[in-house]
Design a protein around this motif. Structure first.
Motif, PDB file in Angstrom:
ATOM      1  N   THR A 142      40.511  -7.331  -5.481  1.00  0.00           N
ATOM      2  CA  THR A 142      40.173  -8.632  -4.915  1.00  0.00           C
ATOM      3  C   THR A 142      41.226  -9.684  -5.198  1.00  0.00           C
ATOM      4  N   GLY A 143      41.642 -10.361  -4.137  1.00  0.00           N
ATOM      5  CA  GLY A 143      42.498 -11.528  -4.270  1.00  0.00           C
ATOM      6  C   GLY A 143      41.668 -12.795  -4.213  1.00  0.00           C
ATOM      7  N   VAL A 144      41.999 -13.752  -5.079  1.00  0.00           N
ATOM      8  CA  VAL A 144      41.314 -15.046  -5.110  1.00  0.00           C
ATOM      9  C   VAL A 144      42.380 -16.128  -4.977  1.00  0.00           C
ATOM     10  N   TYR A 145      42.084 -17.162  -4.196  1.00  0.00           N
ATOM     11  CA  TYR A 145      43.061 -18.193  -3.868  1.00  0.00           C
ATOM     12  C   TYR A 145      42.417 -19.556  -4.063  1.00  0.00           C
ATOM     13  N   VAL A 146      43.111 -20.440  -4.774  1.00  0.00           N
ATOM     14  CA  VAL A 146      42.573 -21.753  -5.117  1.00  0.00           C
ATOM     15  C   VAL A 146      43.611 -22.815  -4.811  1.00  0.00           C
ATOM     16  N   GLY A 147      43.191 -23.866  -4.112  1.00  0.00           N
ATOM     17  CA  GLY A 147      44.050 -25.013  -3.853  1.00  0.00           C
ATOM     18  C   GLY A 147      43.485 -26.245  -4.523  1.00  0.00           C
ATOM     19  N   THR A 148      44.333 -27.101  -5.062  1.00  0.00           N
ATOM     20  CA  THR A 148      43.860 -28.250  -5.828  1.00  0.00           C
ATOM     21  C   THR A 148      44.139 -29.566  -5.109  1.00  0.00           C
ATOM     22  N   ALA A 202      45.868 -31.795  -6.285  1.00  0.00           N
ATOM     23  CA  ALA A 202      47.263 -32.133  -6.554  1.00  0.00           C
ATOM     24  C   ALA A 202      48.219 -31.431  -5.603  1.00  0.00           C
ATOM     25  N   GLY A 203      47.691 -30.549  -4.740  1.00  0.00           N
ATOM     26  CA  GLY A 203      48.520 -29.863  -3.755  1.00  0.00           C
ATOM     27  C   GLY A 203      49.094 -28.543  -4.203  1.00  0.00           C
ATOM     28  N   ASP A 204      48.619 -28.004  -5.324  1.00  0.00           N
ATOM     29  CA  ASP A 204      49.098 -26.718  -5.814  1.00  0.00           C
ATOM     30  C   ASP A 204      48.191 -25.589  -5.329  1.00  0.00           C
ATOM     31  N   MET A 205      48.792 -24.442  -5.016  1.00  0.00           N
ATOM     32  CA  MET A 205      48.060 -23.231  -4.673  1.00  0.00           C
ATOM     33  C   MET A 205      48.273 -22.189  -5.762  1.00  0.00           C
ATOM     34  N   PHE A 206      47.169 -21.530  -6.171  1.00  0.00           N
ATOM     35  CA  PHE A 206      47.228 -20.469  -7.169  1.00  0.00           C
ATOM     36  C   PHE A 206      46.585 -19.219  -6.605  1.00  0.00           C
ATOM     37  N   CYS A 207      47.133 -18.077  -7.001  1.00  0.00           N
ATOM     38  CA  CYS A 207      46.700 -16.787  -6.475  1.00  0.00           C
ATOM     39  C   CYS A 207      46.405 -15.838  -7.632  1.00  0.00           C
ATOM     40  N   SER A 208      45.323 -15.068  -7.504  1.00  0.00           N
ATOM     41  CA  SER A 208      45.015 -13.985  -8.431  1.00  0.00           C
ATOM     42  C   SER A 208      44.857 -12.701  -7.626  1.00  0.00           C
ATOM     43  N   THR A 209      45.479 -11.623  -8.085  1.00  0.00           N
ATOM     44  CA  THR A 209      45.326 -10.322  -7.414  1.00  0.00           C
ATOM     45  C   THR A 209      44.543  -9.335  -8.273  1.00  0.00           C
ATOM     46  N   ASP A 210      43.898  -9.840  -9.334  1.00  0.00           N
ATOM     47  CA  ASP A 210      43.082  -8.969 -10.183  1.00  0.00           C
ATOM     48  C   ASP A 210      41.692  -9.581 -10.393  1.00  0.00           C
ATOM     49  N   ALA A 211      41.137 -10.090  -9.295  1.00  0.00           N
ATOM     50  CA  ALA A 211      39.773 -10.637  -9.306  1.00  0.00           C
ATOM     51  C   ALA A 211      39.614 -11.784 -10.289  1.00  0.00           C
ATOM     52  N   GLY A 212      40.600 -12.667 -10.335  1.00  0.00           N
ATOM     53  CA  GLY A 212      40.473 -13.889 -11.105  1.00  0.00           C
ATOM     54  C   GLY A 212      40.806 -13.798 -12.569  1.00  0.00           C
ATOM     55  N   LYS A 213      41.283 -12.650 -13.048  1.00  0.00           N
ATOM     56  CA  LYS A 213      41.567 -12.513 -14.476  1.00  0.00           C
ATOM     57  C   LYS A 213      42.890 -13.160 -14.862  1.00  0.00           C
ATOM     58  N   SER A 214      43.851 -13.186 -13.946  1.00  0.00           N
ATOM     59  CA  SER A 214      45.125 -13.853 -14.200  1.00  0.00           C
ATOM     60  C   SER A 214      45.590 -14.507 -12.905  1.00  0.00           C
ATOM     61  N   TRP A 215      46.463 -15.509 -13.066  1.00  0.00           N
ATOM     62  CA  TRP A 215      46.849 -16.347 -11.939  1.00  0.00           C
ATOM     63  C   TRP A 215      48.358 -16.573 -11.929  1.00  0.00           C
ATOM     64  N   ARG A 216      48.862 -16.930 -10.774  1.00  0.00           N
ATOM     65  CA  ARG A 216      50.240 -17.399 -10.672  1.00  0.00           C
ATOM     66  C   ARG A 216      50.327 -18.418  -9.535  1.00  0.00           C
ATOM     67  N   ALA A 217      51.292 -19.297  -9.655  1.00  0.00           N
ATOM     68  CA  ALA A 217      51.471 -20.337  -8.653  1.00  0.00           C
ATOM     69  C   ALA A 217      52.081 -19.757  -7.388  1.00  0.00           C
ATOM     70  N   ARG A 272      47.197 -33.013  -0.407  1.00  0.00           N
ATOM     71  CA  ARG A 272      45.862 -32.752  -0.939  1.00  0.00           C
ATOM     72  C   ARG A 272      45.188 -31.638  -0.133  1.00  0.00           C
ATOM     73  N   ILE A 273      44.726 -30.583  -0.835  1.00  0.00           N
ATOM     74  CA  ILE A 273      44.209 -29.386  -0.169  1.00  0.00           C
ATOM     75  C   ILE A 273      42.699 -29.497   0.000  1.00  0.00           C
ATOM     76  N   ALA A 274      42.249 -29.323   1.253  1.00  0.00           N
ATOM     77  CA  ALA A 274      40.834 -29.448   1.575  1.00  0.00           C
ATOM     78  C   ALA A 274      40.159 -28.113   1.828  1.00  0.00           C
ATOM     79  N   THR A 275      40.878 -27.152   2.394  1.00  0.00           N
ATOM     80  CA  THR A 275      40.240 -25.890   2.759  1.00  0.00           C
ATOM     81  C   THR A 275      41.244 -24.750   2.687  1.00  0.00           C
ATOM     82  N   VAL A 276      40.785 -23.593   2.216  1.00  0.00           N
ATOM     83  CA  VAL A 276      41.623 -22.397   2.078  1.00  0.00           C
ATOM     84  C   VAL A 276      40.884 -21.228   2.704  1.00  0.00           C
ATOM     85  N   HIS A 277      41.594 -20.421   3.487  1.00  0.00           N
ATOM     86  CA  HIS A 277      40.983 -19.277   4.157  1.00  0.00           C
ATOM     87  C   HIS A 277      41.909 -18.079   4.013  1.00  0.00           C
ATOM     88  N   ALA A 278      41.352 -16.919   3.664  1.00  0.00           N
ATOM     89  CA  ALA A 278      42.134 -15.680   3.518  1.00  0.00           C
ATOM     90  C   ALA A 278      41.843 -14.758   4.690  1.00  0.00           C
TER      91      ALA A 278
END
Length: 359
Positions: free
Chosen positions: A318-324, A326-341, A348-354
């Motif tokens: 599972t990939g998880v994607y978060v936008g803040t 502050a305009g930063d996007m973060f991605c996890s490819t291990d179901a949220g256990k670790s992240w990278r920018a 300003r990020i309002a909506t994210v779709h995968a």
């Protein structure tokens, strides 16, 4: 067949796209698309690949845009939802676009001022779902900080006539007959001082998700609470063990039932508690939660995550994607256990779709 992953990011000033292969280690970036337009909602038709965007402009108002080439070009539709003039209600923003996979030509739009509209011709025309808009007690509906908005639409994957909606700051509703009638689902939720005088209209739902393994199980991020219902919303119980705050906005669920939320400090301070970025994950239907911070900013980070600025993909890992904000996007490819920018710093990020599609 190899798969490609695209992350669509709707911001205060346009859409930005990230492309990668299944490994999701390197991202190709493009944008802004629809530069200068606020993008408040995104939806992908999994049958045709068409992408829908709800956009807004301070001078031109809300519009629908569609793309048939993976977001590279966009066409504005002529039609948009509209209330009868005698109501005095206005279309201020398109908060949510939804469809059932077996009925790709039928679209639902949740809007501000709070209402639900349906199109049965791919957006060429729209009709008000008046049974929800004109609920008894509508005069008691008051806005939250983001306005009086119908922001969540859930459709039972096994039955397109069964749906749920969330309205801020009013509550949750369910229909079993395709929208002809609706039941208020606020029983068991704490009442809030919204301005209403009746408990039925004093609840502020921030987000809801359906368990993909059981469409009668619903999870909710509330205005000061995280809840679970096992009976389609008839009753609710708190699921907050391990959280550092029960206030937040986004909530997403993976195909195998993993839940993700982004707790914030409070209503008054809508940033990560104490400025420490963390995404919380539950692998047991919300019974317990664990904070995951590996790869997130370690310096004080006083930003938040808006209602639809989190997404998951449908890959086996599972990939998880978060936008803040502050305009930063973060991605996890291990179901949220670790992240990278992810690359760049956006508006300003309002909506994210995968979106996952064949290469």
């Amino acid at each position: 067949m190899a798969k490609q992953v695209m992350i669509l990011v709707g911001t205060k000033k346009g859409i930005f796209l990230f492309h990668s292969d299944e490994a999701r280690q390197k991202w190709r970036f493009s944008g802004p698309h629809l530069a200068g337009w606020e993008v408040s909602s995104l939806h992908c038709d999994t049958v045709t690949g068409r992408i829908w965007a709800g956009t807004n402009h301070y001078a031109y108002g809300p519009t629908f845009r569609v793309s048939d080439d993976l977001g590279e070009t966009w066409t504005q539709l002529e039609a948009r939802p509209a209330y009868p003039s005698e109501t005095g209600w206005q279309l201020k923003r398109i908060w949510q676009i939804a469809a059932h996979p077996t009925e790709p030509g039928v679209l639902f739009a949740g809007v501000e001022e709070a209402g639900l509209f349906v199109s049965r011709d791919q957006g060429a025309s729209w009709q008000e779902v008046s049974a929800i808009t004109r609920q008894p007690g509508r005069g008691e509906w008051f806005p939250g900080a983001g306005g009086l908005c119908l922001h969540t639409i859930l459709i039972d994957p096994t039955n397109p006539r069964r749906m749920w909606v969330g309205i801020s700051a009013v509550g949750a509703f369910r229909t079993e007959d395709g929208g002809a009638t609706w039941q208020n689902l606020n029983r068991g939720l704490p009442s809030l001082p919204t301005g209403a005088s009746t408990p039925e209209a004093m609840c502020c739902v921030h987000k809801m998700v359906l368990d993909p393994r059981d469409p009668s199980t619903i999870f909710m991020q509330y205005h000061g609470g995280v809840f679970r219902s096992g009976d389609g919303g008839d009753t609710w119980r708190a699921i907050e063990a391990g959280l550092n705050s029960n206030f937040g906005f986004p909530m997403v669920i993976s195909p195998n039932g993993e839940l993700f939320i982004a707790p914030l400090e409070s209503d008054e301070q809508r940033f990560f508690p104490k400025g420490r970025a963390a995404i919380y994950r539950s692998a047991d239907s919300g019974l317990t939660w664990q904070a995951h911070t590996d790869g997130l900013p370690t310096e004080p980070y006083f930003a938040g995550v808006l209602r639809d600025a989190m997404a998951v993909d449908c890959l086996s890992q599972t990939g998880v994607y978060v936008g803040t904000t502050a305009g930063d996007m973060f991605c996890s490819t291990d179901a949220g256990k670790s992240w990278r920018a992810m690359p760049g710093r956006l508006p300003r990020i309002a909506t994210v779709h995968a979106m996952v599609y064949p290469r």
